[in-house]
Design an enzyme around this catalytic site. Sequence first.
Site, mmCIF file in Angstrom:
data_model
loop_
_atom_site.group_PDB
_atom_site.id
_atom_site.type_symbol
_atom_site.label_atom_id
_atom_site.label_comp_id
_atom_site.label_asym_id
_atom_site.label_seq_id
_atom_site.Cartn_x
_atom_site.Cartn_y
_atom_site.Cartn_z
ATOM 1 N N CYS A 1 40.604 36.610 44.941
ATOM 2 C CA CYS A 1 40.949 36.191 43.581
ATOM 3 C C CYS A 1 42.394 35.536 43.660
ATOM 4 O O CYS A 1 43.188 36.433 44.200
ATOM 5 C CB CYS A 1 40.833 37.426 42.550
ATOM 6 S SG CYS A 1 39.071 37.734 41.995
ATOM 7 N N CYS B 1 35.656 40.745 38.489
ATOM 8 C CA CYS B 1 35.309 40.118 39.905
ATOM 9 C C CYS B 1 34.532 40.928 40.544
ATOM 10 O O CYS B 1 35.126 42.093 41.069
ATOM 11 C CB CYS B 1 36.401 39.730 40.755
ATOM 12 S SG CYS B 1 36.094 38.838 42.274
ATOM 13 N N HIS C 1 41.496 33.621 39.071
ATOM 14 C CA HIS C 1 40.264 33.112 39.252
ATOM 15 C C HIS C 1 39.856 33.631 40.626
ATOM 16 O O HIS C 1 40.554 33.690 41.598
ATOM 17 C CB HIS C 1 40.049 31.728 38.657
ATOM 18 C CG HIS C 1 40.357 31.376 37.301
ATOM 19 N ND1 HIS C 1 39.404 31.413 36.252
ATOM 20 C CD2 HIS C 1 41.447 30.988 36.813
ATOM 21 C CE1 HIS C 1 39.761 31.247 35.086
ATOM 22 N NE2 HIS C 1 41.111 30.935 35.416
ATOM 23 N N HIS C 2 38.513 33.559 40.766
ATOM 24 C CA HIS C 2 38.090 33.966 42.232
ATOM 25 C C HIS C 2 37.702 32.731 42.983
ATOM 26 O O HIS C 2 37.047 31.588 42.244
ATOM 27 C CB HIS C 2 36.737 34.577 42.021
ATOM 28 C CG HIS C 2 36.138 35.183 43.586
ATOM 29 N ND1 HIS C 2 36.673 36.167 44.195
ATOM 30 C CD2 HIS C 2 35.307 34.602 44.388
ATOM 31 C CE1 HIS C 2 36.036 36.268 45.434
ATOM 32 N NE2 HIS C 2 35.293 35.035 45.598
ATOM 33 N N CYS D 1 42.404 23.160 47.041
ATOM 34 C CA CYS D 1 42.506 21.415 47.363
ATOM 35 C C CYS D 1 42.407 21.374 48.882
ATOM 36 O O CYS D 1 42.951 22.095 49.937
ATOM 37 C CB CYS D 1 44.146 21.122 47.428
ATOM 38 S SG CYS D 1 44.569 19.650 47.744
ATOM 39 N N CYS E 1 35.364 40.818 44.340
ATOM 40 C CA CYS E 1 36.775 41.692 44.773
ATOM 41 C C CYS E 1 36.724 42.922 44.201
ATOM 42 O O CYS E 1 37.733 43.701 44.741
ATOM 43 C CB CYS E 1 37.951 40.812 44.558
ATOM 44 S SG CYS E 1 37.963 39.047 45.127
ATOM 45 N N CYS F 1 38.148 30.428 49.618
ATOM 46 C CA CYS F 1 38.922 31.065 50.156
ATOM 47 C C CYS F 1 38.500 32.439 50.099
ATOM 48 O O CYS F 1 38.623 33.804 50.912
ATOM 49 C CB CYS F 1 40.406 31.387 49.531
ATOM 50 S SG CYS F 1 41.200 29.989 49.561
#
Length: 362
Positions: free
Chosen positions: A145, A125, A137-138, A153, A128, A142
């Site tokens: 990662c 990543c 996963h990134h 959601c 990050c 937000c």
Amino acid sequence: MAPSHVLKCCQKVLAWVPVAFIALVVAWSYYAYVVELCVFTISSTAEKVVYLVVFHLSFVMFVWSYWKTIFTSPASPSNEFCLSKADKEQYEKEERPESQQEILRRAAKDLPIYTTTASRAIRYCDRCQLIKPDRCHHCSACDICVLKMDHHCPWVNNCVGFSNYKFFLLFLLYSLLYCLFVAATVLQYFIKFWTNELPDTHAKFHVLFLFFVAAMFFISILSLFSYHCWLVGKNRSTIETFRAPTFRNGPDKNGFSLGCSKNLREVFGDEKKYWLLPIFTSLGDGCNFPTRLVIMDPEQLTVSSQSEPVKSSGGSQSFPTRPLSESQNRLLASDSQWVESGPEEENVKSGAKKHIIVSLES
């Protein structure tokens, strides 16, 4: 600079709109059921007591699991997955992808990772600045990662991943039971109001809409809950359903599946008495996951191990892989069968580690 900061603040505020909408609907449903239905509409005292007790039990569990899903911070990779200062500076100076991958391979050689990108590269990543653990996963929403990320959601304004996936499942379960109970107990009074068996009062509007809202949410949540139950049984995330993780032998959508029973325990834990409570009991640390490796013919294993050093000199070299030990993984401790390759494999190349194949129940 200022407009960008204001825009981010507006985005953060707007992200809470779906959560506020759900909170308002739940608050209204509580008032409509407890006050308008149980207090003003139902005449039988025994029926009131039974309805109120069961309603409050389902309501508390629903709100509790929803709260935990929203306010449990997504788990991020530990510091061991971050590049050292020297590696980071060298990585940023390099312009060739091959050289950058070589730096990442050196940094990842002792990390418990078994998956690569589709092009056999280390999953890194850039935002990050860390090597992604398996299933990590990134999240663009937000901007971090997330370990074992399933999806972001909007209804909980949070990433659903390793730290709160159990809470999310229980939120779906208890919201389903909440809507089912409300719709089932309101149905007879809905019919009575609709057929004018009960006098028109201010409770009529609330009871009619309470049934429609509960039935609508029940139908929509049922499909989502069924889908995630299927995912748990297969030990997949939503992301992995659409893009299978890539192992040394290629993409494998069932690479993390250990059988339905162990897949269930991986999410809910070993102690069944805690399964229905929104408290964290998931197994593991979110960085390490047991994998199901296919047993190969011993001759094929030797040939493949001899050919791998030749491939490793190219740009498609994958990171070193090593199966999890029983001490690292409680799921493998019960009935795992360990088969070690022959001693002649150690002499294929200097410093090469033994290859171990794990046989797990399907």
